[in-house]
Structure formats: structure tokens, C-alpha cells
Design an enzyme around this catalytic site. Structure first.
Site, short mmCIF file in Angstrom:
data_model
loop_
_atom_site.label_atom_id
_atom_site.label_comp_id
_atom_site.label_asym_id
_atom_site.label_seq_id
_atom_site.Cartn_x
_atom_site.Cartn_y
_atom_site.Cartn_z
N THR A 24 0.35 -0.98 -0.04
CA THR A 24 -0.09 -0.26 0.06
C THR A 24 0.55 1.28 -0.19
O THR A 24 0.56 2.05 -0.52
CB THR A 24 -0.83 -0.01 1.46
OG1 THR A 24 -1.51 -1.06 1.15
CG2 THR A 24 -2.14 1.38 1.61
N TYR A 37 -7.44 0.45 -4.97
CA TYR A 37 -6.00 1.18 -5.10
C TYR A 37 -5.42 -0.34 -5.68
O TYR A 37 -5.68 -1.46 -5.90
CB TYR A 37 -4.89 1.60 -4.19
CG TYR A 37 -5.32 0.70 -2.96
CD1 TYR A 37 -3.98 0.42 -2.77
CD2 TYR A 37 -5.71 0.77 -1.48
CE1 TYR A 37 -3.48 -0.42 -2.04
CE2 TYR A 37 -5.70 -0.33 -0.71
CZ TYR A 37 -4.12 -0.81 -0.82
OH TYR A 37 -4.54 -1.33 0.52
N SER A 70 0.99 -7.60 -0.82
CA SER A 70 0.99 -8.51 0.34
C SER A 70 0.73 -9.30 0.68
O SER A 70 1.00 -10.71 1.34
CB SER A 70 2.03 -7.82 1.64
OG SER A 70 0.68 -7.56 2.47
N THR A 102 1.40 -4.18 4.41
CA THR A 102 0.61 -4.57 6.14
C THR A 102 0.06 -5.60 6.31
O THR A 102 0.28 -6.80 7.51
CB THR A 102 0.09 -3.32 6.82
OG1 THR A 102 -0.91 -3.37 5.97
CG2 THR A 102 0.23 -2.35 6.34
N ASP A 103 -0.75 -6.14 5.05
CA ASP A 103 -1.23 -8.06 5.19
C ASP A 103 -0.84 -8.73 6.22
O ASP A 103 -1.23 -9.23 6.84
CB ASP A 103 -1.84 -7.84 4.03
CG ASP A 103 -3.29 -7.32 3.88
OD1 ASP A 103 -3.89 -6.78 4.77
OD2 ASP A 103 -3.64 -7.13 2.16
N LYS A 175 -0.85 -7.62 13.18
CA LYS A 175 -2.16 -6.64 12.29
C LYS A 175 -3.69 -6.88 13.20
O LYS A 175 -3.92 -7.91 12.83
CB LYS A 175 -2.35 -6.67 10.62
CG LYS A 175 -3.26 -5.27 10.21
CD LYS A 175 -3.38 -5.45 8.74
CE LYS A 175 -3.99 -5.09 7.93
NZ LYS A 175 -3.66 -5.21 6.33
N GLU A 298 -6.39 -28.87 29.07
CA GLU A 298 -7.04 -29.05 28.09
C GLU A 298 -6.95 -30.50 26.73
O GLU A 298 -7.47 -30.99 27.21
CB GLU A 298 -8.11 -28.14 27.35
CG GLU A 298 -8.65 -26.91 28.67
CD GLU A 298 -10.34 -26.46 27.78
OE1 GLU A 298 -10.86 -26.07 27.35
OE2 GLU A 298 -9.48 -24.83 27.16
#
Length: 341
Positions: A24, A37, A70, A102-103, A175, A298
Site C-alpha cells: 500500500t 487502489y 503483501s 501490511t497484510d 495486524k 485441556e
């Protein structure tokens, strides 16, 4: 004499290389009123020219390693990027800045924290708004990233993620919001520090193993050398069909993005237990976004042969398991890696 002194000061500026991968921060909109975009529309040279103040911080050079969003980040680019970072930092370059979407930035940062072999700063930076947006955040983020890469205090901390005036360790960064500028959080141990007018203020040390203390390396490695590891997501009524399918296709490792503290349905747990019997490494992580997944809570990990992810989220657990399987298939040895990294 004064001229000699000025020349000496100019030469003293740190050398920082910007390795661009797209994202981005290099994205362009068709219109500033549209949310959509195209990632990677601008080159590394465009990014550097957009922030002329960078030259005041360091001697800047740039290189385009990839130019993708990304969401399409892959093992091929990871290996290329890691090898290039190691190569660059062997020389007189003082630090590296990586521009990245950022992904999957947290995954790339964590991968690099395991395979980079230098204590010099490696800073990953991106933006939540494309370069053409009104009040784009990319230029300020890039300025902070270069300032941090040039800061001797950033040495020895492993790769750092910088956005929105905040610094996060690769092990911690996550993120957490699809659009907000403050999307990155470190939910378990807290952020590493903050940036203020280009100055770094660190709150803590990075206490996990990374970079020069890591046993992992990618020199001479190709994509085919990376074991196949998948993540399966648990939910109400989750069955074992996906697990059985992956095992049948030859998967080497499975990370469970489990409910709560890494749990799942009886059917899924049975499927994972059968996978272990067929030589597949199984790691239990949590889909909740934070917290510990420790052994034998558990779920009887000792009996079933599972590995507990500890603080790692599923996507980072996949990376550590993938690299771990290049060294050992022993569940106990793999568990030790999750305790240390």
C-alpha cells in the site's frame, strides 16, 4: 580546515538501503474518493523522492526486490529478500529498511527474525493509506523507518515493524484492524517503543532468540527445500475432513488455529492425533489473537504428540514449524523451539 571537517561530518552519515517489495505504501488510487487502489504502483525511487528529508538522516540507496501486494507474499520472495538482506548487511551498509504491505508484514518480519544473520537494524515499514490518498501515512512512516534504521539503539533487537509512530518486535507484531492507522499491536508483551519526531524511545528488550542467535539459515536454500505446512481454522462443528485431506496430500506440518487455548472439536482433535501417527507435526495455536497456548491444558499433548505454540499466533507458528522441520521431526525438539523463539 573547516572544509575538511564538513566533509568528515557528511561522510559520517549512516548508510541505509531501502529494499522495496510493493504494498500500500507504493499504491495508487484511481480516485482519492475510492477505497480501492493498486499496490506497488510506485517504485523505490519514487518513494525516496517523495520524502526529501531522508537525505538529512542517512546516505540512502534503494533497490526493488519485488512489487506486489503483501496478500500475495510468498516463499520465493521471502528467500530472495532474506538472502539480499544478509548480503547487504555483510558490507558497510548500516541498516536496511524494507517497504512492505501490511497484510503479511508480521509474517515477513518474523521469518526474517529467524534467518537474518546480522545485528544491524532491519526495519519493516508500510502504510494503511496508498501514496495518492489525502493525508497518506506512508511518507511519515518511511521517515521514521529510516531514522530508526540509522539509530545505533536499534542494533541487536532483530527486525522491527514501524507504523503510526510505534515500534514493534517481529515476534510480537500483529495486524489487528483492516483499515485503522494504528492497526499494529503487540498484544502479549506490548510494543517495543515509540517514535517521536524521528527519535526512538524503547520500552523493553527483545528477549526471544533471533538473528545472530538463531540456528536457522536460508543460504543455499530454495523454495522446494521448505517443508509444506498448513494452518487449519477451528470453529463450531469443525470436522476432520480438511485435516484428512491435507494428510492424504502429503502435508508435513499442520498448525491448528484453535478456539480458546488452542482447542477444537473431538473430531478435529482425533484427526490431528491420527495425523501425528502418520508422521505429521501438529502445533496447537489460538485464533483469539493473544494469550498463551501451553502444553497439556485441556488437551493431552504428551499423549497425542502435539506441540504447543506458546505466544505465537497461527501464521507465525507456521513459519517456525516450517523452519523447524528442516532440522528435526521430533515433537520434543520442536516444542523446545517454540519455547525459545
Amino acid at each position: 580546515m573547516a572544509l575538511v571537517l564538513l566533509a568528515s561530518v557528511a561522510q559520517a552519515k549512516p548508510k541505509i538501503m531501502i529494499l522495496a517489495t510493493g504494498g500500500t505504501i507504493a499504491g495508487a488510487q484511481a480516485s482519492t474518493t475510492e477505497a480501492g487502489y493498486k499496490s506497488g504502483s510506485f517504485s523505490v525511487d519514487d518513494l525516496i523522492k517523495a520524502v526529501p528529508q531522508l537525505k538529512d538522516l542517512a546516505d540512502i540507496s534503494g533497490e526493488q526486490v519485488a512489487n506486489i501486494g503483501s496478500q500475495t507474499m510468498n516463499h520465493e520472495v521471502w528467500l530472495k529478500l532474506a538472502k539480499r538482506v544478509n548480503e547487504v548487511l555483510k558490507g558497510d551498509t548500516d541498516g536496511v529498511v524494507i517497504t512492505h504491505g501490511t497484510d503479511t508484514m508480521e509474517e515477513t518480519a518474523y521469518f526474517l527474525s529467524l534467518v537474518v544473520k546480522s545485528d544491524k537494524p532491519v526495519i519493516l515499514v508500510g502504510s494503511m493509506r496508498p501514496a495518492t490518498a489525502i493525508s497518506a501515512d506512508g511518507p511519515a512512516n518511511l521517515y521514521d523507518a529510516v531514522a530508526l534504521a540509522a539509530n545505533p539503539d536499534a542494533k541487536g533487537r532483530g527486525p522491527l515493524v514501524v507504523l503510526n509512530d510505534e515500534i514493534h518486535y517481529a515476534h510480537e507484531a500483529q495486524k489487528t484492524n483492516s483499515t485503522a492507522l494504528d492497526t499494529f499491536k503487540s498484544p502479549n508483551r506490548g510494543r517495543a517503543g515509540v517514535m517521536n519526531t524521528g527519535k526512538a524511545y524503547f520500552f523493553s528488550q527483545n528477549t526471544v532468540r533471533h538473528t545472530t542467535k538463531s540456528e536457522f539459515a536460508v543460504d543455499g536454500k530454495e523454495v522446494k527445500d521448505l517443508p509444506w505446512v498448513e494452518v487449519v481454522y477451528s470453529y463450531a462443528n469443525f470436522g476432520r475432513d480438511t485435516i484428512d485431506f491435507l494428510v492424504g496430500k502429503g502435508v508435513k506440518g499442520i498448525v491448528l488455529a484453535g478456539v480458546g487455548d488452542g482447542n477444537s472439536t473431538d473430531a478435529a482433535i482425533a484427526g490431528l492425533a491420527d495425523a501425528v501417527k502418520k508422521g505429521v507435526a501438529v502445533v496447537r495455536a489460538t485464533r483469539t489473537g493473544s494469550g498463551l497456548v501451553v502444553r497439556n491444558v485441556e488437551v493431552d499433548d504428551d499423549k497425542l504428540g502435539f506441540i504447543a505454540a506458546m505466544e505465537l499466533n497461527p501464521q507465525k507458528a507456521r513459519i517456525l514449524l516450517m523452519l523447524g522441520l528442516m532440522k528435526t521431526k521430533d515433537p520434543k525438539a520442536l516444542q523446545t523451539l517454540f519455547m525459545e523463539y
